[in-house]
Design a protein around this motif. Structure first.
Motif, PDB file in Angstrom:
ATOM      1  N   LEU A   1       6.663   8.873  -3.063  1.00 14.57           N
ATOM      2  CA  LEU A   1       5.349   8.020  -3.673  1.00 14.57           C
ATOM      3  C   LEU A   1       5.213   6.756  -3.239  1.00 14.57           C
ATOM      4  CD1 LEU A   1       5.273   9.481  -7.514  1.00 14.57           C
ATOM      5  CD2 LEU A   1       3.631   9.931  -5.944  1.00 14.57           C
ATOM      6  N   ALA A   2       6.645   6.031  -3.044  1.00 12.87           N
ATOM      7  CA  ALA A   2       6.690   4.837  -2.588  1.00 12.87           C
ATOM      8  C   ALA A   2       6.099   4.863  -1.016  1.00 12.87           C
ATOM      9  CB  ALA A   2       7.962   4.304  -2.529  1.00 12.87           C
ATOM     10  N   VAL A   3       6.611   5.711  -0.238  1.00 14.05           N
ATOM     11  CA  VAL A   3       6.097   5.891   1.052  1.00 14.05           C
ATOM     12  C   VAL A   3       4.632   5.766   1.027  1.00 14.05           C
ATOM     13  CG1 VAL A   3       6.045   7.121   3.175  1.00 14.05           C
ATOM     14  CG2 VAL A   3       8.100   6.715   2.016  1.00 14.05           C
ATOM     15  N   PHE A   4       4.089   6.858   0.567  1.00 13.40           N
ATOM     16  CA  PHE A   4       2.743   7.100   0.342  1.00 13.40           C
ATOM     17  C   PHE A   4       1.959   5.945   0.009  1.00 13.40           C
ATOM     18  CE2 PHE A   4      -1.451   9.057  -0.678  1.00 13.40           C
ATOM     19  CZ  PHE A   4      -1.561  10.159   0.398  1.00 13.40           C
ATOM     20  N   ALA A   5       2.346   5.216  -1.163  1.00 14.85           N
ATOM     21  CA  ALA A   5       1.584   4.192  -1.701  1.00 14.85           C
ATOM     22  C   ALA A   5       1.529   3.081  -0.690  1.00 14.85           C
ATOM     23  CB  ALA A   5       2.039   3.929  -3.088  1.00 14.85           C
ATOM     24  N   SER A   6       2.674   2.619   0.033  1.00 17.60           N
ATOM     25  CA  SER A   6       3.229   1.470   0.583  1.00 17.60           C
ATOM     26  C   SER A   6       2.271   1.835   1.923  1.00 17.60           C
ATOM     27  CB  SER A   6       4.642   1.574   1.149  1.00 17.60           C
ATOM     28  OG  SER A   6       4.641   0.515   2.167  1.00 17.60           O
ATOM     29  N   ILE A   7       1.985   2.919   2.221  1.00 12.35           N
ATOM     30  CA  ILE A   7       1.233   3.136   3.892  1.00 12.35           C
ATOM     31  C   ILE A   7      -0.148   3.103   3.247  1.00 12.35           C
ATOM     32  CG2 ILE A   7       0.779   4.708   5.635  1.00 12.35           C
ATOM     33  CD1 ILE A   7       4.040   5.172   5.776  1.00 12.35           C
ATOM     34  N   TRP A   8      -0.731   3.684   2.304  1.00  4.49           N
ATOM     35  CA  TRP A   8      -1.959   3.383   1.807  1.00  4.49           C
ATOM     36  C   TRP A   8      -2.543   1.962   1.696  1.00  4.49           C
ATOM     37  CZ3 TRP A   8      -4.758   1.629  -2.529  1.00  4.49           C
ATOM     38  CH2 TRP A   8      -6.138   1.901  -2.592  1.00  4.49           C
ATOM     39  N   ILE A   9      -1.633   1.219   1.163  1.00  4.06           N
ATOM     40  CA  ILE A   9      -1.823  -0.164   1.263  1.00  4.06           C
ATOM     41  C   ILE A   9      -2.069  -0.824   2.462  1.00  4.06           C
ATOM     42  CG2 ILE A   9      -1.143  -2.430   0.177  1.00  4.06           C
ATOM     43  CD1 ILE A   9       0.176  -1.173  -2.074  1.00  4.06           C
ATOM     44  N   GLU A  10      -1.216  -0.376   3.201  1.00  2.00           N
ATOM     45  CA  GLU A  10      -0.881  -1.152   4.649  1.00  2.00           C
ATOM     46  C   GLU A  10      -2.351  -0.720   5.438  1.00  2.00           C
ATOM     47  OE1 GLU A  10       1.914   0.000   7.809  1.00  2.00           O
ATOM     48  OE2 GLU A  10       3.152  -1.129   6.471  1.00  2.00           O
ATOM     49  N   LYS A  11      -2.416   0.619   5.132  1.00  2.00           N
ATOM     50  CA  LYS A  11      -3.778   1.058   6.473  1.00  2.00           C
ATOM     51  C   LYS A  11      -5.090   1.241   5.696  1.00  2.00           C
ATOM     52  CE  LYS A  11      -2.509   4.438   9.524  1.00  2.00           C
ATOM     53  NZ  LYS A  11      -1.746   5.864   9.740  1.00  2.00           N
ATOM     54  N   GLY A  12      -4.832   1.645   4.261  1.00  2.00           N
ATOM     55  CA  GLY A  12      -6.248   1.851   3.646  1.00  2.00           C
ATOM     56  C   GLY A  12      -6.796   0.481   2.821  1.00  2.00           C
ATOM     57  N   LEU A  13      -6.055  -0.523   2.944  1.00  2.00           N
ATOM     58  CA  LEU A  13      -6.611  -1.792   2.203  1.00  2.00           C
ATOM     59  C   LEU A  13      -6.536  -2.922   3.278  1.00  2.00           C
ATOM     60  CD1 LEU A  13      -5.079  -1.874  -1.399  1.00  2.00           C
ATOM     61  CD2 LEU A  13      -7.461  -1.188  -0.723  1.00  2.00           C
ATOM     62  N   ALA A  14      -5.391  -3.066   3.755  1.00  2.00           N
ATOM     63  CA  ALA A  14      -5.101  -4.389   4.539  1.00  2.00           C
ATOM     64  C   ALA A  14      -5.603  -4.279   5.936  1.00  2.00           C
ATOM     65  CB  ALA A  14      -3.548  -4.794   4.585  1.00  2.00           C
ATOM     66  N   MET A  15      -5.230  -3.256   6.903  1.00  2.00           N
ATOM     67  CA  MET A  15      -5.276  -3.291   8.226  1.00  2.00           C
ATOM     68  C   MET A  15      -6.666  -3.439   8.819  1.00  2.00           C
ATOM     69  SD  MET A  15      -5.988  -1.126  10.529  1.00  2.00           S
ATOM     70  CE  MET A  15      -6.527  -0.985  12.144  1.00  2.00           C
ATOM     71  N   VAL A  16      -7.671  -2.950   8.131  1.00  2.00           N
ATOM     72  CA  VAL A  16      -8.870  -3.184   8.641  1.00  2.00           C
ATOM     73  C   VAL A  16      -9.643  -4.442   8.315  1.00  2.00           C
ATOM     74  CG1 VAL A  16     -11.280  -2.261   8.378  1.00  2.00           C
ATOM     75  CG2 VAL A  16      -9.717  -0.655   8.632  1.00  2.00           C
ATOM     76  N   VAL A  17      -9.544  -4.758   7.134  1.00  5.36           N
ATOM     77  CA  VAL A  17     -10.239  -5.878   6.449  1.00  5.36           C
ATOM     78  C   VAL A  17      -9.466  -7.072   7.048  1.00  5.36           C
ATOM     79  CG1 VAL A  17     -10.507  -7.541   4.386  1.00  5.36           C
ATOM     80  CG2 VAL A  17     -10.809  -4.901   4.156  1.00  5.36           C
ATOM     81  N   THR A  18      -8.170  -7.031   7.317  1.00  2.00           N
ATOM     82  CA  THR A  18      -7.426  -8.521   7.808  1.00  2.00           C
ATOM     83  C   THR A  18      -7.942  -8.609   9.069  1.00  2.00           C
ATOM     84  OG1 THR A  18      -5.895  -7.998   6.285  1.00  2.00           O
ATOM     85  CG2 THR A  18      -5.414  -9.497   8.015  1.00  2.00           C
TER      86      THR A  18
END
Lengths: 385, 254, 126
Positions: free
Chosen positions: A318-335
């Motif tokens: 769960l931690a891996v999935f959530a961590s990568i979702w935040i990294e790619k699904g929230l941060a990577m594009v917008v930043t």
């Protein structure tokens, strides 16, 4: 085979009805977006891609991760994965379908989307992304249909399918590489302009996808008669451990190059992500959460005892999935858009309609997974009574 | 005899396949490797902006107003939805790669007028998946609003923030639209077209014509006798983010 | 055939729905043919009237591509006269009555050209 999805328990139908409800809600809000324009999202002239494109990027990774069960089974003859390759392929089908839908809902002129085919432009990476994604979808549909069909008949799959399966392995790598190229080839956006973006995408995909598969296997064991067995879960956990370590390593590489070189246009994006810039700090708590989850996951995964115990393995996945979702699904594009090429620090927060449309797309994916897994398990006679 | 024919056919088939392969390979290579010389007609339209003369007219927005009126550029309430073809930016934001601290305050502390650079090597055209934006043989980076699918890849690729998207219907933002030029519809990207409609009729762009300080000049950069080339010989000039290799066609005299 | 009756009934219902435009006039009586009112300033159109009636959209699309994509704005009509290719500047200047000229047919035939989402219709002219 499809008729297997039409009979099921009460719980099955309740779940399907729930998903159809979420899809209907998404459709209602999409129609609103269709008639009034993308102005109903939180996007602006400064942050022009947001939640939709980020989910697309994240899900390409989930789709590509099917290769992590297909490759060991077919290239290294890891027989233990025989039972779960179909789960990986079906996960890939549902993910690619969501990817295509996320691209579609992001289009300003959805009725003209066929123009990509009418005026093919090989100089655009979007053209190649369309080709690799649709190709991957076709490959997985054909492979899963043929292998499951053979299994149902109780015969070995036809010989011609083997080269198709082998082709699907480099193809899976290609979908995430080309998706990284969409970003890493833009001189205008220093945050994405890094050769490690493609490798990073693959490492994060090969950790989040198998982590999801572990969770799915454990969930199916609870809900149905399907039991993947202990061995494949252990092997998957090892894959997650390696991929997540490499992913964190790549993130540190990027941080070093940007921060030590101290080139303002490279530093500013990381500053925005981790500390906030000019009073804009929307992503800061998310990023620290993602990093804390990544550390937690690595601690649990690297220790063989916690990696083998299901209770802690679930937490790690769960931690891996959530961590990568935040990294790619929230941060990577917008930043990539903040600060803008004109030095403006803009802010972006998805709106409620935007999130509901995204929820609708996710519900389509979940519905596809549900139906496909239902078919696969019914064929094997492993549905719960 | 039969064998001969069969082997001939086979060879011919392979030959054709190779020819087709080579043909598409060169086509592909051509699409990727556009060379500098490939500017058809030898013409390259460009603009020279005199930042010193512009700065003398403090607060002037005549060029912006002229452009907005001619091209039905709307003024929308939400600044995030703003559409801009030509506008003024702080000098350090327009030229972030120029070390402007304490340098020539008469220029660097005044706003600079910015617009589409009509790059000779336009990254927006490179990424467009439908060829809705492309470089004309005369150097104008054009847009086809009939073809744009609104994917906004060009906006991510433009290093100058010169492109705008129609997040909403632009019509309500136009009090009195000019009947001679179309508005745009929601869901397409737009930008300055160097007034292709005026240039094709032999007139200068609207902003150039409207400038009271005569701080803007327009012409053929590949013609050594043109006014723009004469101006570029007279003083030192900058181009925005020149290090990115986009080769902008808009020069700024300092 | 399993469930043959149901399948045939379903097929019949589908065909009835799909062929609605063909049998509807027979039941509901003939639909009046729309008659656009043609007002012109010029004596003669850029193409013969019959041709314009049938394929004006193809001409408009080729004008559009020629102007936008080739920067080629002048059109030679069959008698050699040069015409500026422009929807607002040429077509609608000659036919300023959009409602009677364009919309009467388009509405009757349920076609919705998107021209006017961007191009400004004559009545909006000051």
């Amino acid at each position: 085979m499809l008729e297997k999805a039409l009979v099921g328990s009460r719980g099955y139908w309740r779940w399907v009805t729930f998903l159809l409800g979420v899809i209907a809600l998404g459709v209602v809000f999409y129609l609103r977006q269709f008639s009034s324009g993308l102005g109903i999202t939180g996007l602006s002239r400064d942050v022009t891609w947001g939640f939709y494109i980020a989910q697309f990027t994240f899900l390409v990774g989930v789709a590509a991760s099917a290769v992590m069960v297909v490759l060991p089974y077919y290239l290294h003859d890891w027989k233990v994965f025989g039972k779960i390759t179909i789960l990986g392929e079906f996960l890939a089908i549902a993910s690619v379908a969501m990817c295509v839908l996320f691209i579609f809902v992001d289009m300003g002129q959805p009725t003209r989307v066929v123009n990509i085919l009418l005026y093919p432009s090989p100089h655009s990476l979007m053209f190649w992304d369309m080709i690799v994604l649709n190709g991957y979808l076709v490959l997985n549909v054909v492979i899963s249909h043929v292998t499951l069909g053979a299994e149902r008949q109780g015969v070995p799959p036809p010989r011609w399918i083997k080269p198709v399966i082998l082709l699907s392995i480099p193809w899976a790598i290609s979908i995430h590489t080309v998706t990284a190229f969409l970003y890493s080839g833009l001189a205008a956006r220093p945050f994405w302009l890094t050769a490690v973006l493609g490798p990073r995408f693959l490492a994060s995909a090969f950790s989040s996808g198998p982590a999801l598969l572990i969770l799915v296997c454990l969930l199916l064991r609870k809900l149905t008669k399907f039991d993947a067995g202990e061995e494949p879960i252990r092997k998957l956990a090892v894959i997650v451990t390696y991929a997540m370590s490499i992913n964190v390593f790549f993130v540190l590489m990027e941080l070093f190059t940007a921060l030590y070189s101290d080139i303002p246009e490279h530093v500013s994006h990381f500053q925005y992500l981790f500390l906030g810039l000019s009073g804009h700090a929307t992503l800061v708590p998310w990023m620290w959460t993602a990093e804390a989850l990544a550390v937690l996951a690595l601690v649990l995964l690297l220790n063989p005892r916690t990696r083998k115990r299901h209770g802690t393995l679930v937490v790690a996945c769960l931690a891996v999935f959530a961590s990568i979702w935040i990294e790619k699904g929230l941060a990577m594009v917008v930043t990539g858009f903040i600060p803008t090429p004109l030095g403006k620090v803009a802010s972006y927060v998805p709106t409620a309609p935007e999130l509901l449309i995204a929820a609708g797309v996710y519900a389509v994916g979940l519905l596809l997974i549900t139906l496909l897994y239902k078919i696969a398990l019914s064929v094997r006679g492993e549905v719960a009574t | 005899m039969g064998d001969d024919r069969r082997s001939f056919l086979r060879r011919a088939g392979w030959g054709l396949a190779c020819l087709a392969g080579a043909g598409s390979a060169t086509e592909l290579a051509g699409a990727f490797l556009r060379t500098e010389e490939e500017t058809g007609g030898g013409k390259r339209l460009g603009m020279v902006v005199d930042l010193v003369a512009c700065a003398r007219e403090e607060g002037c927005t005549k060029c912006v107003e002229a452009c907005n009126a001619v091209h039905n550029v709307p003024s929308l309430r939400d600044p995030g939805h703003a559409v801009k073809w030509i506008w003024k930016e702080r000098f350090p934001d327009a030229f972030p790669d120029q070390e402007a601290e304490n340098v020539l305050e008469t220029v660097t502390e005044k706003p600079a007028v910015v617009l589409c650079n009509h790059c000779d090597n336009p990254p927006c055209a490179r990424v467009c998946p439908t060829e809705a934006t492309w470089k004309r043989p005369d150097g104008i980076v054009m847009m086809d609003w009939h073809r744009c699918i609104g994917c906004r890849y060009c906006m991510a690729a433009c290093p100058y923030g010169s492109r705008s998207f129609n997040w909403v219907d632009p019509r309500p933002g136009l009090a009195r639209p000019s009947p001679d030029y179309p508005t745009r519809t929601k869901g397409v990207v737009e930008k300055c077209t160097f007034c292709d409609e005026r240039v094709d009729a032999g007139e200068p762009p609207a902003c150039v014509a409207a400038c009271p300080a005569r701080a803007m000049a327009f012409g053929d950069l590949s013609d050594p006798k043109s006014e723009v080339r004469r101006l570029l010989r007279s003083r030192f000039a900058l181009r925005r983010k020149a290090a990115l290799g986009t080769r902008p066609s808009v020069y700024y005299l300092v | 055939m399993y469930d043959g009756g149901k399948i045939l009934a379903g097929l019949a219902a589908f065909l009835a729905l799909a062929l609605f435009p063909f049998w509807e006039p027979a039941v509901g009586g003939r639909v009046a043919r729309p008659e656009p009112k043609i007002v012109t300033a010029e004596k003669r159109c850029v193409r013969p009237k019959a041709e314009m009636r049938q394929s004006h959209m193809e001409l408009l699309v080729s004008w559009r591509d020629s102007v936008v994509r080739q920067g080629q704005r002048s059109y030679r009509d069959p008698e050699g006269k040069a015409v500026t290719m422009s929807l607002e500047g040429t077509c609608m200047r000659c036919h300023p009555n959009k409602a009677e000229f364009c919309d009467s047919c388009h509405t009757a035939l349920v076609v919705a050209p998107t021209c006017w989402e961007c191009h400004i219709e004559p009545k909006e002219r000051a």
